[in-house]
Design a protein around this motif. Structure first.
Motif, PDB file in Angstrom:
ATOM      1  N   TYR A 166       0.841  -1.194   0.000  1.00 36.81           N
ATOM      2  CA  TYR A 166       0.000   0.000   0.000  1.00 36.81           C
ATOM      3  C   TYR A 166       0.879   1.249   0.000  1.00 36.81           C
ATOM      4  CZ  TYR A 166      -3.496  -3.460   1.207  1.00 36.81           C
ATOM      5  OH  TYR A 166      -4.315  -4.567   1.186  1.00 36.81           O
ATOM      6  N   PRO A 167       0.383   2.337  -0.594  1.00 32.82           N
ATOM      7  CA  PRO A 167       1.202   3.553  -0.712  1.00 32.82           C
ATOM      8  C   PRO A 167       1.375   4.302   0.606  1.00 32.82           C
ATOM      9  CG  PRO A 167      -0.979   3.929  -1.627  1.00 32.82           C
ATOM     10  CD  PRO A 167      -0.893   2.463  -1.321  1.00 32.82           C
ATOM     11  N   SER A 168       0.463   4.130   1.547  1.00 34.11           N
ATOM     12  CA  SER A 168       0.538   4.873   2.809  1.00 34.11           C
ATOM     13  C   SER A 168      -0.319   4.180   3.858  1.00 34.11           C
ATOM     14  CB  SER A 168       0.055   6.308   2.623  1.00 34.11           C
ATOM     15  OG  SER A 168      -1.334   6.316   2.324  1.00 34.11           O
ATOM     16  N   LEU A 169      -0.159   4.587   5.089  1.00 36.69           N
ATOM     17  CA  LEU A 169      -0.993   4.056   6.161  1.00 36.69           C
ATOM     18  C   LEU A 169      -2.449   4.457   5.980  1.00 36.69           C
ATOM     19  CD1 LEU A 169       1.375   4.689   9.216  1.00 36.69           C
ATOM     20  CD2 LEU A 169       0.674   2.464   8.324  1.00 36.69           C
ATOM     21  N   ALA A 170      -2.649   5.629   5.419  1.00 34.96           N
ATOM     22  CA  ALA A 170      -4.023   6.095   5.215  1.00 34.96           C
ATOM     23  C   ALA A 170      -4.769   5.249   4.192  1.00 34.96           C
ATOM     24  CB  ALA A 170      -4.012   7.563   4.776  1.00 34.96           C
ATOM     25  N   ALA A 171      -4.015   4.535   3.341  1.00 38.39           N
ATOM     26  CA  ALA A 171      -4.649   3.752   2.277  1.00 38.39           C
ATOM     27  C   ALA A 171      -4.955   2.319   2.684  1.00 38.39           C
ATOM     28  CB  ALA A 171      -3.731   3.744   1.044  1.00 38.39           C
ATOM     29  N   LEU A 172      -4.696   1.949   3.933  1.00 36.75           N
ATOM     30  CA  LEU A 172      -4.910   0.568   4.354  1.00 36.75           C
ATOM     31  C   LEU A 172      -6.393   0.203   4.330  1.00 36.75           C
ATOM     32  CD1 LEU A 172      -2.417   0.202   7.353  1.00 36.75           C
ATOM     33  CD2 LEU A 172      -2.127  -0.543   4.983  1.00 36.75           C
ATOM     34  N   PRO A 173      -6.694  -1.063   4.028  1.00 36.64           N
ATOM     35  CA  PRO A 173      -8.107  -1.478   3.966  1.00 36.64           C
ATOM     36  C   PRO A 173      -8.725  -1.731   5.335  1.00 36.64           C
ATOM     37  CG  PRO A 173      -6.673  -3.323   3.460  1.00 36.64           C
ATOM     38  CD  PRO A 173      -5.782  -2.131   3.591  1.00 36.64           C
ATOM     39  N   GLY A 174      -7.915  -1.750   6.368  1.00 41.10           N
ATOM     40  CA  GLY A 174      -8.445  -2.011   7.702  1.00 41.10           C
ATOM     41  C   GLY A 174      -7.600  -1.337   8.761  1.00 41.10           C
ATOM     42  N   PRO A 175      -7.991  -1.450  10.015  1.00 44.81           N
ATOM     43  CA  PRO A 175      -7.241  -0.805  11.103  1.00 44.81           C
ATOM     44  C   PRO A 175      -5.877  -1.460  11.301  1.00 44.81           C
ATOM     45  CG  PRO A 175      -8.938  -2.225  12.001  1.00 44.81           C
ATOM     46  CD  PRO A 175      -9.164  -2.191  10.515  1.00 44.81           C
ATOM     47  N   VAL A 176      -4.954  -0.716  11.899  1.00 48.78           N
ATOM     48  CA  VAL A 176      -3.618  -1.229  12.191  1.00 48.78           C
ATOM     49  C   VAL A 176      -3.285  -0.914  13.649  1.00 48.78           C
ATOM     50  CG1 VAL A 176      -2.459   0.877  11.367  1.00 48.78           C
ATOM     51  CG2 VAL A 176      -1.207  -1.293  11.444  1.00 48.78           C
ATOM     52  N   ASP A 177      -2.731  -1.892  14.351  1.00 47.61           N
ATOM     53  CA  ASP A 177      -2.357  -1.709  15.761  1.00 47.61           C
ATOM     54  C   ASP A 177      -0.889  -1.342  15.931  1.00 47.61           C
ATOM     55  OD1 ASP A 177      -4.878  -2.276  16.735  1.00 47.61           O
ATOM     56  OD2 ASP A 177      -4.490  -4.430  16.880  1.00 47.61           O
ATOM     57  N   LEU A 178      -0.017  -2.014  15.163  1.00 51.05           N
ATOM     58  CA  LEU A 178       1.426  -1.844  15.334  1.00 51.05           C
ATOM     59  C   LEU A 178       2.057  -1.463  14.007  1.00 51.05           C
ATOM     60  CD1 LEU A 178       3.962  -2.185  17.164  1.00 51.05           C
ATOM     61  CD2 LEU A 178       4.045  -4.575  16.417  1.00 51.05           C
ATOM     62  N   VAL A 179       2.881  -0.403  14.028  1.00 51.38           N
ATOM     63  CA  VAL A 179       3.560   0.066  12.820  1.00 51.38           C
ATOM     64  C   VAL A 179       5.059  -0.092  13.020  1.00 51.38           C
ATOM     65  CG1 VAL A 179       4.003   2.015  11.288  1.00 51.38           C
ATOM     66  CG2 VAL A 179       1.719   1.685  12.276  1.00 51.38           C
ATOM     67  N   LEU A 180       5.689  -0.840  12.118  1.00 53.15           N
ATOM     68  CA  LEU A 180       7.141  -1.010  12.123  1.00 53.15           C
ATOM     69  C   LEU A 180       7.740  -0.016  11.137  1.00 53.15           C
ATOM     70  CD1 LEU A 180       7.211  -4.929  11.960  1.00 53.15           C
ATOM     71  CD2 LEU A 180       7.016  -3.454  13.969  1.00 53.15           C
ATOM     72  N   VAL A 181       8.722   0.771  11.599  1.00 47.44           N
ATOM     73  CA  VAL A 181       9.238   1.885  10.808  1.00 47.44           C
ATOM     74  C   VAL A 181      10.688   1.632  10.443  1.00 47.44           C
ATOM     75  CG1 VAL A 181       9.540   4.381  10.700  1.00 47.44           C
ATOM     76  CG2 VAL A 181       7.708   3.409  12.104  1.00 47.44           C
ATOM     77  N   LEU A 182      10.948   1.554   9.145  1.00 45.83           N
ATOM     78  CA  LEU A 182      12.295   1.330   8.647  1.00 45.83           C
ATOM     79  C   LEU A 182      12.573   2.307   7.497  1.00 45.83           C
ATOM     80  CD1 LEU A 182      14.713  -0.510   9.213  1.00 45.83           C
ATOM     81  CD2 LEU A 182      13.838  -2.111   7.531  1.00 45.83           C
ATOM     82  N   VAL A 183      12.513   3.598   7.841  1.00 44.10           N
ATOM     83  CA  VAL A 183      12.809   4.663   6.887  1.00 44.10           C
ATOM     84  C   VAL A 183      13.891   5.544   7.494  1.00 44.10           C
ATOM     85  CG1 VAL A 183      10.450   4.626   6.009  1.00 44.10           C
ATOM     86  CG2 VAL A 183      11.068   6.241   7.815  1.00 44.10           C
ATOM     87  N   PRO A 184      14.572   6.388   6.713  1.00 45.47           N
ATOM     88  CA  PRO A 184      15.581   7.287   7.276  1.00 45.47           C
ATOM     89  C   PRO A 184      15.016   8.145   8.398  1.00 45.47           C
ATOM     90  CG  PRO A 184      15.756   7.245   4.891  1.00 45.47           C
ATOM     91  CD  PRO A 184      14.515   6.472   5.239  1.00 45.47           C
ATOM     92  N   ALA A 185      15.907   8.553   9.312  1.00 40.48           N
ATOM     93  CA  ALA A 185      15.478   9.270  10.517  1.00 40.48           C
ATOM     94  C   ALA A 185      14.634  10.492  10.196  1.00 40.48           C
ATOM     95  CB  ALA A 185      16.705   9.673  11.342  1.00 40.48           C
ATOM     96  N   ALA A 186      14.972  11.218   9.150  1.00 42.52           N
ATOM     97  CA  ALA A 186      14.237  12.436   8.823  1.00 42.52           C
ATOM     98  C   ALA A 186      12.777  12.158   8.489  1.00 42.52           C
ATOM     99  CB  ALA A 186      14.918  13.154   7.653  1.00 42.52           C
ATOM    100  N   GLY A 187      12.493  10.952   8.007  1.00 39.31           N
ATOM    101  CA  GLY A 187      11.118  10.635   7.631  1.00 39.31           C
ATOM    102  C   GLY A 187      10.298   9.997   8.730  1.00 39.31           C
TER     103      GLY A 187
END
Length: 715
Positions: A56-77
């Motif tokens: 999916y392109p973003s969290l806002a585009a998910l088809p359902g709710p999400v409880d836990l988000v794992l983040v593996l992007v550069p610190a600035a993002g």
């Protein structure tokens, strides 16, 4: 389960922001999540599918709710992801990205802003600069560490919580290599929000967890750590702790690694030991201790029965026992009678018991020997030392030891001096029932010593004495700008001090001296002098008739050497009889830990002796006596080689009295007597130093001065 971290340990769905098939870490992270029973959502606008999962392109585009988000992007993002996670209704984010407090002040500021943003959106943060988590009861493997890629051995009930992600991965891999399957594994990284203590507390509520293994770099808040240990005791969960940063070099290394602000850890170590937690010195010892703690029994004492297949290995065990603080008692006659039919004539029924290599022919016989040794009333634990026994024979040997341990109920450890590959299945079978298997006799004995009940408690009850500082102690501490001014504090605490008088006119020094004896001690008093002796401010053994002239010369010398120092006068003191010189200090409560009481061999040779012990304060006289008994110089106090002892009750009373002042000291403040001169008829504080927090220049303290002055009031 702790509801505050429910989204971390028991999420219903997981999203991976920064998922990518082109990154080995990201691909591994997504692959590890295949065992999770709920929806897994890779997030990357450049892909429609990753690892067979819709992307999916973003969290806002998910088809359902999400409880836990794992983040593996550069610190600035990362901040934008945390904000989006909050808007998506996520309860927690795991920031695997680095580039925060561990990089310096700018990174620390970015980390603080990240936490503020997360709190604004009601999102908990694990990390940053962490490697994620594993929670076996829910099938969640939310980490990119390669150590999680292989199949896990049988569940052990051991949960790991640590700050260093790399060391955490090493612990996970080491456990798997030794056949130990971890129930949970959490890497908290920089602890920007969720601390190691909070994560450990959440695991305490998990009925699958029997042992907590903690790796700490930054010391936890004392009150929170004490509460965690109390909860662990209440739930029957055992705790093993490895702490780095105990040395000055180690503290510098840790600070550059995680940005941790490491504090002195003596109070932490004492609080941890008092709870019954086991302290480890290295990662493999942390795992071995954790395995041992899964067993029902811990050694009741330090008497070890050794059973070995090699006389030489038994000799090594005997050599190492003493350095580990353990004893190899002589076995009782009935025990040796029971052993004789089981052991060849060329073996030995003494302790260590040598069953010889004949054990290969009858593994069950080894178990019978172990049972006989364990049944001896003078044996608290059994160490089995094995050598070149591998393959199928090793498995049979392990089963016999395992059965013997189950029947006798006493703790066992095994030192197996052979190829890891040859003994791996046998060792894994032993570890599954809480019998640690290590590679050397020294390591095995050291581990058994670690498992002993805390023997370093300062009081009979194991808790600090319920004594508070006398009323009015705080202002007396604040007024103790010099040794002379500190006399009122000693008087209030009931601690004896030398007779003396402060004179502001040198001409009156002789009159004061004649009241004190033929010879006296003179000390210039000034809060501005850190080292009085270096500027001629201390004279010992001055004839009373020469006191005036000497005082005048001392003041002149000090004025020439330190013209900016404000001089209060000269303290004229009696010359004390010789005795045993002790150092006694109490440091104020800080960071949630109780005051710290320290006693040691005092005087000018304090640093050479390095004979000091500490306890959580305050202590009562009985606790103070227990501390004194632990000093190497105790025989000097108690009397030895026909020499009479000194007044130990007076010394203990002085230690207890000074310890009560800790309740009135501020964080980082300290008051010290060095020396406390203990003689046959009492204990006298020959010098007193009060100091404020490190770096403080407040007038309510006496600045530290040359330790050479500490015993100069003693003839």
């Amino acid at each position: 389960m702790d509801t505050a971290l429910d989204s971390v340990l028991r999420p219903r769905s997981v999203a991976v922001v920064g998922a990518s098939p082109r990154s080995a870490m990201a691909a591994r992270l997504t692959d590890h999540l295949r065992g999770f029973s709920g929806p897994v959502y890779p997030i990357n606008p450049r892909h429609r599918e990753i690892g067979g999962l819709p992307c999916y392109p973003s969290l806002a585009a998910l088809p359902g709710p999400v409880d836990l988000v794992l983040v593996l992007v550069p610190a600035a993002g990362v901040p934008a992801v945390v904000e989006a996670a909050g808007r998506a209704g996520a309860g927690a984010v795991v920031v695997l990205s680095s580039g925060f407090a561990e990089t310096g002040e700018s990174g620390r500021a970015a980390q603080e802003e990240l936490v503020a943003l997360a709190r604004h959106h009601g999102v908990r943060v694990l990390g940053p600069n962490c490697q994620g988590l594993i929670h076996r009861p829910t099938g969640l493997t939310a980490t990119f560490t390669a150590a999680a890629s292989a199949a896990s051995p049988a569940d052990s009930g051991i949960a790991y919580v640590g700050q260093s992600g790399a060391l955490g991965g090493s612990f996970l891999g080491l456990a798997r290599d030794r056949g130990v399957g971890l129930t949970a594994w959490l890497s908290v990284g920089n602890q920007a929000d969720v601390t190691a203590t909070e994560a450990a507390g959440a695991l305490l509520a998990d009925p699958h967890v029997r042992v907590l293994a903690c790796y700490l770099e930054e010391l936890p808040d004392g009150a929170e750590w004490a509460a965690l240990l109390d909860r662990a005791a209440g739930t029957g969960t055992r705790v093993a702790v490895l702490r780095s940063g105990r040395s000055a070099t180690g503290r510098r290394a840790v600070a550059s690694h995680t940005g941790a602000m490491v504090r002195a850890g003596t109070a932490f170590d004492l609080l941890t030991a008092r709870s019954g937690a086991v302290r480890a010195d290295d990662l493999d010892e942390l795992l071995d201790a954790s395995v041992a703690l899964t067993a029902a029994a811990r050694p009741a004492g330090g008497r070890i029965g050794v059973v070995t297949s090699s006389g030489g290995a038994g000799g090594l065990a005997a050599d190492h026992a003493e350095s580990a603080g353990l004893a190899l008692p002589a076995l009782a006659a009935p025990t040796r009678d029971r052993l004789r039919p089981l052991i060849p004539d060329f073996g030995s029924t003494a302790n260590p018991v040598d069953v010889t290599a004949q054990v290969i022919n009858d593994a069950g016989q080894l178990g019978a020997v172990c049972e006989a040794v364990a049944d001896d009333a003078d044996v608290d634990a059994v160490l089995v030392v094995l050598t070149t026994l591998g393959g199928r024979a090793a498995v049979e040997i392990a089963e016999s030891v395992r059965a013997a341990a189950a029947r006798t109920g006493k703790p066992y450890a095994v030192a197996w001096l052979y190829s890891h590959e040859e003994i791996a299945p046998a060792a894994a079978a032993l570890r599954q029932v809480g019998i640690p298997v290590v590679g050397t006799t020294a390591a095995a004995l050291r581990l058994l010593a670690r498992l002993l009940p805390a023997r370093l408690l300062p009081t009979d009850s194991g808790r600090p004495a319920a004594t508070g500082a006398p009323r009015g102690t705080a202002p007396l501490l604040a007024a103790a700008r010099t040794e002379a001014a500190g006399g009122a504090l000693l008087d209030a605490l009931g601690i004896a001090r030398p007779r003396g008088a402060l004179v502001t006119d040198p001409a009156t020094a002789a009159d004061a001296a004649r009241e004190l004896g033929e010879h006296v001690v003179l000390k210039v008093q000034s809060a501005d002098l850190a080292h009085k002796s270096e500027v001629g401010g201390v004279r010992v053994g001055v004839p009373a008739g020469e006191a005036a002239a000497t005082a005048r010369a001392m003041l002149a010398a000090v004025t020439d050497a330190a013209p900016a120092a404000a001089l209060d006068g000269v303290l004229v003191q009696e010359l004390l009889p010789r005795g045993v010189e002790l150092l006694v200090s109490v440091r104020g409560a800080e960071h949630g830990y109780p005051p710290l009481v320290t006693v040691g061999w005092g005087g000018t040779a304090t640093e050479l002796h390095r004979d000091v012990v500490s306890a959580l304060g305050p202590v009562d006289p009985a606790g103070a006596t227990a501390l004194l008994r632990r000093l190497r110089c105790w025989p000097l106090l108690a009397g030895h080689r026909g020499r009479p002892g000194h007044d130990v009750p007076a010394a203990a009373a002085a230690v207890a009295a000074l310890s009560s002042a800790g309740q009135a000291l501020g964080p980082g403040a300290e008051v010290e007597i060095n020396p406390l001169v203990v003689h046959r008829g009492g204990a006298v504080a020959a010098d007193l130093v009060a100091s404020g927090p490190p770096g403080a220049t407040t007038s309510g303290t006496v600045r530290r001065r040359d330790r050479d002055e500490r015993e100069e009031a003693v003839s």
